[in-house]
Scaffold this motif. Structure first.
Motif: not given
Length: 382
Positions: A106, A145, A150
């Motif tokens: 992430s 993303s 995220s």
């Protein structure tokens, strides 16, 4: 011919090992010790890029150089890559990495500071591949993303892949770095507070930014001090490119879906770890959403005045701290909070609260109307 309905029973998925690397240091316990003292990782920065005299959570050079010196071939890795490798190193076991082990990363910006050198160096896929290769992952990295949700969304995605038997287990790594690009962007939105931020407070002015790396290991089997993922969801309210829905629509729906999967009602949630950016509209939206779901009396805090908003790392960083609070049966105060500043009431803590915590709700909201939530249950060890 009568068709028989089938009930699909999903595998239970657990969060087992975890670690965080912040300006406080490279372990959960180090961070916890500082939080108990009421210390903040956010400090005044005289100058960084285009900005001067502002507050942010930055990993100091002394900590970074220690991490760098511990890493072999460190000249081949950027600052952010060294931070991420150091964070993940403490929970990863190479024997656990198989053809059915996922690696989920992430990030919102990744190595954006490398953009002046080349687009390839700055790309998140290239960054993810370097981290995956370092640890010997055999599967392609999965990149999440999606603005500031995220970190939570990455855990949700890993959980779903395990549930459908695409993978047996997964490592999730969430990260972002303090950069001139990020600071200038948030400042252009007039979303920053140039003093220590005040989530949910009547005098809140905006967000402080920060940097961190956070990681967890998910699997179908539980280890000591595990947390079962009871439910999760992600729903976009499609309200505005940066502003959240004024009615909290996407967040309300996300929580409702997660609670339905978890098969619980709102009064069974012991603690809410809110997104709590200290911006005018985010805190108001969350307050409205929690009230619509009759959770205005549930103990709630924001960790943003402790760490700043760490973007792609924030959801997972705060989830891990929420797990630690449940382990200790102690809910932290919402740092720098004095008086409620939302139009509806909330139980924002201004003192640490000792109480039994078994079920946690973690919320995240971000640009573009994105919302992600996760509900965890503490596993009682025999």
């Amino acid at each position: 011919m009568e068709e028989k309905s089938r009930i699909v029973v999903m595998e239970k998925v657990y969060i087992n090992r975890a670690n965080i690397l912040t300006p406080f240091g490279n372990s959960i316990q180090t961070n916890w010790n500082e939080l108990l003292k009421g210390n903040s990782a956010v400090s005044k920065i005289d100058s960084f890029g285009h900005l001067k005299n502002f507050y942010a959570g930055k990993i100091e050079n002394e900590i970074f150089l220690n991490l760098k010196n511990e890493l072999k071939d460190n000249q081949h890795y950027t600052r952010l890559e060294i931070i991420c490798i150091s964070a993940l190193q403490s929970i990863i076991e190479k024997s656990k990495i198989s053809q059915r082990t996922a690696f989920v990363l992430s990030a919102t910006k990744g190595n954006i500071d490398q953009l002046s050198d080349s687009l390839e160096k700055a790309s998140i896929p290239n960054f993810a591949k370097k981290i995956a290769d370092y640890f010997g992952f055999k599967t392609e990295p999965i990149i999440i993303s999606n603005a500031c949700v995220s970190g939570v969304l990455a855990v949700n995605v890993a959980k779903r892949f395990i549930e459908i038997d695409e993978f047996d287990d997964a490592y999730v790594l969430a990260l972002d770095e303090l950069t001139d690009f990020v600071l200038t962007g948030f400042n252009s939105f007039q979303a920053m507070d140039f003093e220590l931020c005040k989530p949910f407070d009547k005098d809140r002015k905006g967000v402080n930014l920060g940097e961190a790396a956070a990681c967890v290991y998910l699997s179908k089997s539980q280890e000591e001090n595990s947390f079962q993922i009871l439910g999760e969801s992600s729903i976009n309210d499609a309200n505005h490119i940066s502003g959240p829905s004024r009615t909290g629509e996407g967040l309300v729906l996300s929580i409702e879906v997660a609670m339905k999967e978890a098969n619980i009602s709102s009064n069974e949630i012991d603690y809410i770890s809110a997104h709590g950016t200290a911006t005018l509209y985010n805190d108001e939206m969350e307050a409205i959403a929690f009230n619509r779901l009759q959770m205005d009396k549930t103990p709630t805090n924001s960790l943003k005045a402790f760490y700043g908003h760490t973007l792609g790392a924030s959801g997972l960083l705060e989830l891990i701290i929420a797990m630690k609070q449940a382990e200790e049966n102690l809910v932290l105060k919402s740092h720098n909070f004095s008086e409620i500043g939302t139009s509806v009431p909330l139980n924002i803590l201004n003192e640490n609260l000792q109480k039994e915590v078994n079920i946690i709700l973690k919320t995240s909201s971000g640009f573009g109307g994105s919302n992600a939530v996760i509900i965890l249950k503490k596993v009682q060890n025999d």
